[in-house]
Design an enzyme around this catalytic site. Structure first.
Site, PDB file in Angstrom:
ATOM      1  N   LYS A 288      -9.421  21.692  10.040  1.00  0.00           N
ATOM      2  CA  LYS A 288      -9.718  20.644  11.008  1.00  0.00           C
ATOM      3  C   LYS A 288      -8.623  20.637  12.071  1.00  0.00           C
ATOM      4  O   LYS A 288      -8.628  21.487  12.953  1.00  0.00           O
ATOM      5  CB  LYS A 288      -9.987  19.331  10.276  1.00  0.00           C
ATOM      6  CG  LYS A 288     -11.356  19.441   9.548  1.00  0.00           C
ATOM      7  CD  LYS A 288     -11.724  18.343   8.602  1.00  0.00           C
ATOM      8  CE  LYS A 288     -13.050  18.692   7.894  1.00  0.00           C
ATOM      9  NZ  LYS A 288     -13.389  17.806   6.800  1.00  0.00           N
TER      10      LYS A 288
ATOM     11  N   THR B 236      -6.554  20.252   4.559  1.00  0.00           N
ATOM     12  CA  THR B 236      -7.346  21.398   5.019  1.00  0.00           C
ATOM     13  C   THR B 236      -6.618  22.084   6.161  1.00  0.00           C
ATOM     14  O   THR B 236      -5.828  21.465   6.877  1.00  0.00           O
ATOM     15  CB  THR B 236      -8.751  20.968   5.491  1.00  0.00           C
ATOM     16  OG1 THR B 236      -9.505  22.145   5.809  1.00  0.00           O
ATOM     17  CG2 THR B 236      -8.706  20.099   6.743  1.00  0.00           C
TER      18      THR B 236
ATOM     19  N   ARG C 213     -31.795  18.125   8.164  1.00  0.00           N
ATOM     20  CA  ARG C 213     -30.675  18.491   9.030  1.00  0.00           C
ATOM     21  C   ARG C 213     -31.024  19.679   9.919  1.00  0.00           C
ATOM     22  O   ARG C 213     -31.538  20.685   9.446  1.00  0.00           O
ATOM     23  CB  ARG C 213     -29.443  18.868   8.199  1.00  0.00           C
ATOM     24  CG  ARG C 213     -28.866  17.714   7.407  1.00  0.00           C
ATOM     25  CD  ARG C 213     -27.781  18.219   6.468  1.00  0.00           C
ATOM     26  NE  ARG C 213     -27.483  17.241   5.442  1.00  0.00           N
ATOM     27  CZ  ARG C 213     -26.424  16.429   5.475  1.00  0.00           C
ATOM     28  NH1 ARG C 213     -25.564  16.498   6.461  1.00  0.00           N
ATOM     29  NH2 ARG C 213     -26.216  15.556   4.513  1.00  0.00           N
TER      30      ARG C 213
ATOM     31  N   SER D 271     -13.171   9.475   6.790  1.00  0.00           N
ATOM     32  CA  SER D 271     -13.576  10.110   8.045  1.00  0.00           C
ATOM     33  C   SER D 271     -14.805   9.505   8.698  1.00  0.00           C
ATOM     34  O   SER D 271     -15.077   9.777   9.855  1.00  0.00           O
ATOM     35  CB  SER D 271     -13.833  11.591   7.804  1.00  0.00           C
ATOM     36  OG  SER D 271     -14.986  11.746   7.020  1.00  0.00           O
TER      37      SER D 271
HETATM   38  C1  LIG Z   1     -14.102  18.294   5.491  1.00  0.00           C
HETATM   39  C2  LIG Z   1     -13.543  17.592   4.275  1.00  0.00           C
HETATM   40  C3  LIG Z   1     -13.120  18.315   3.160  1.00  0.00           C
HETATM   41  C4  LIG Z   1     -13.391  19.778   3.028  1.00  0.00           C
HETATM   42  O1  LIG Z   1     -12.523  20.525   3.811  1.00  0.00           O
HETATM   43  P1  LIG Z   1     -13.006  21.972   4.314  1.00  0.00           P
HETATM   44  O2  LIG Z   1     -11.751  22.686   4.588  1.00  0.00           O
HETATM   45  O3  LIG Z   1     -13.873  21.737   5.501  1.00  0.00           O
HETATM   46  O4  LIG Z   1     -13.784  22.579   3.181  1.00  0.00           O
HETATM   47  C5  LIG Z   1     -12.452  17.654   2.140  1.00  0.00           C
HETATM   48  N1  LIG Z   1     -12.242  16.312   2.199  1.00  0.00           N
HETATM   49  C6  LIG Z   1     -12.687  15.580   3.233  1.00  0.00           C
HETATM   50  C7  LIG Z   1     -12.433  14.119   3.229  1.00  0.00           C
HETATM   51  C8  LIG Z   1     -13.365  16.185   4.297  1.00  0.00           C
HETATM   52  O5  LIG Z   1     -13.843  15.452   5.286  1.00  0.00           O
END
Ligand SMILES: *Cc1c(COP(=O)(O)O)cnc(C)c1O
Length: 425
Positions: free
Chosen positions: A247, A244, A21, A188
């Site tokens: 995002k 979260t 990466r 996702s």
């Molecule tokens: C990004 C992600 C997380 C983690 O969330 P962060 O706040 O970035 O640590 C948890 N679950 C899924 C499905 C994610 O894509």
């Protein structure tokens, strides 16, 4: 023992598999999202980012930034300690109230990230349940898999979104045994959605608890931004909703919401919550401002859906291998890790477009892809520039234009993934 060479060998292994990466050196520009400054080899230039998870551009919302600055000016930069030692800064109390209201739950608990919220909550809930059996979707995020592992309880992996398989596993389990079904709403990498209502029905039928990760849906779906459960009126059918703040809300942190007793138990028993410094008050204030805005404003959600659909339409019309997606996520199949990396590099070098390559183990081998995340700020001109750039890259590198082979590859590789997760503990 030659310690250094052990680590070098581990990294070389990734190079040889073409999945080492490299992180782009980027600087986001407030007011110009999704443009960012890219630095490489001593030069700096502006590029367009097409793979940000700041899905709605809330990270540059002026009220969110103002809330962050104001709270930092009044309360300082850090939280000052764990909540156990230093108490809870008031903005965090407000944030948790905001979150329990968002999902219509009795209580909420905020963690320093979504990853930690899954790992700490799933492991603690499953550990507190007597002789718990965890039923976990095979495509669950790494943070959920870590939670399942850490719980130390027995687990069964069900095929992705496969209700028959889930029911088969539930039926086979001792009816008196505690059961916890863990799954996501929006997955996702493929952009598909779980059959939430049917899973809740199965949970009722077999007496299981339910835990859903709405990380890729909160802020973006539902009239108040409460995720797919909000959109479909299903929040009260699910015991624990996890999300979260990092995002669509454009801040940082993770959380769970649910029945007061469950939240209180996680607060009291989860090491990943208790023994770490709390989210800074400024970040909590920023998140609350963002959540409140998206509870009432539909503009960002509507434009987000509109531009995501437009992106899919334009790329499909151009004959590009857009993988089927029910959501705002637009995956384009490459099907080879090295080509995927080269496509990403060429987009950046020749076209000033940043889209990170997605390779194994994030997705099954053979389904390597570019994962495109349009936002309300990716206007039509940017979409057309993206199309032209992708066509040039696909032509130059000789990447296949259809997804026809992909369907069978996806299906057979899900079985591989299933085995990987199982053997992974
Ligand atoms: C990004 C992600 C997380 C983690 O969330 P962060 O706040 O970035 O640590 C948890 N679950 C899924 C499905 C994610 O894509």
């Amino acid at each position: 023992m030659d310690y250094r060479s052990i680590f070098q060998d581990a990294v070389d292994q990734l190079h040889s598999e073409k999945r080492y990466r490299v992180f782009a050196n980027l600087e986001r520009i407030v007011g110009k999202f999704p443009r960012a400054i890219h630095r490489s080899g001593g030069s700096a230039r502006e590029v367009t980012v097409w793979c940000s998870n700041d899905y709605l551009g809330m990270g540059q919302n002026e009220n969110v930034i103002a809330a962050l600055c104001e709270a930092a000016g009044k309360m300082g930069s850090g939280a000052g300690g764990t909540r156990n030692i230093s108490g809870t800064n008031h903005p965090l109390v407000e944030l948790e109230l905001e979150l329990s209201d968002l999902h219509g739950k009795e209580a909420a608990l905020v963690f320093t990230s979504g990853f930690i919220s899954n790992e700490a909550s799933i492991s603690t809930i499953a550990r507190l349940l007597p002789n718990c059996l965890i039923l976990s979707d095979e495509l669950n995020h790494s943070s959920m898999i870590e939670g399942v592992r850490r719980s130390g309880t027995e687990k069964k992996i069900f095929r992705h979104n496969d209700l028959e398989h889930l029911e088969e596993l539930l039926r086979a389990a001792d009816p008196d045994r505690a059961k916890l079904i863990v799954f996501e709403s929006v997955y996702s990498m493929d952009g598909d959605i779980a059959p939430i209502e049917a899973i809740a029905d199965l949970a009722d039928k077999y007496g299981a608890m339910t835990y859903i990760d709405e990380v890729h849906a909160v802020g973006m779906y539902g009239t108040r931004g409460g995720g797919i459960c909000d959109r479909d009126g299903l929040a009260d059918r699910i015991d624990i909703i996890e999300g979260t703040l990092a995002k669509a809300f454009g801040a940082l942190g993770g959380y769970i919401t649910g029945p007061r007793a469950v939240i209180d138990a996680v607060r009291s028993y989860a090491p990943g919550f208790i023994f770490t410094t709390a989210l800074p008050p400024a970040m909590a204030a920023a998140a609350t401002t963002s959540i409140r805005h998206l509870k009432t404003s539909q503009t960002e959600r509507q434009q987000h859906q509109q531009q995501a659909q437009k992106t899919k339409d334009v790329l499909l019309d151009a004959g590009l291998p857009v993988m089927p997606s029910q959501t705002h996520i637009v995956p384009i199949l490459v099907g080879d890790p090295e080509l995927c990396k080269r496509a990403s590099d060429r987009l950046m070098d020749v076209h000033g477009i940043y889209i990170q390559p997605i390779n194994y183990p994030t997705v099954p081998r053979g389904t390597e892809r570019l994962r495109i995340t349009p936002s309300p700020f990716h206007d039509d001109a940017l979409i057309h520039a993206l199309r032209d750039a992708l066509i040039e890259v696909w032509d130059t590198l000789g990447i296949a234009l259809t997804t026809e082979t992909s369907t069978s590859v996806v299906n057979s590789d899900r079985v591989v993934q299933l085995t990987v997760n199982k053997s992974g503990g």
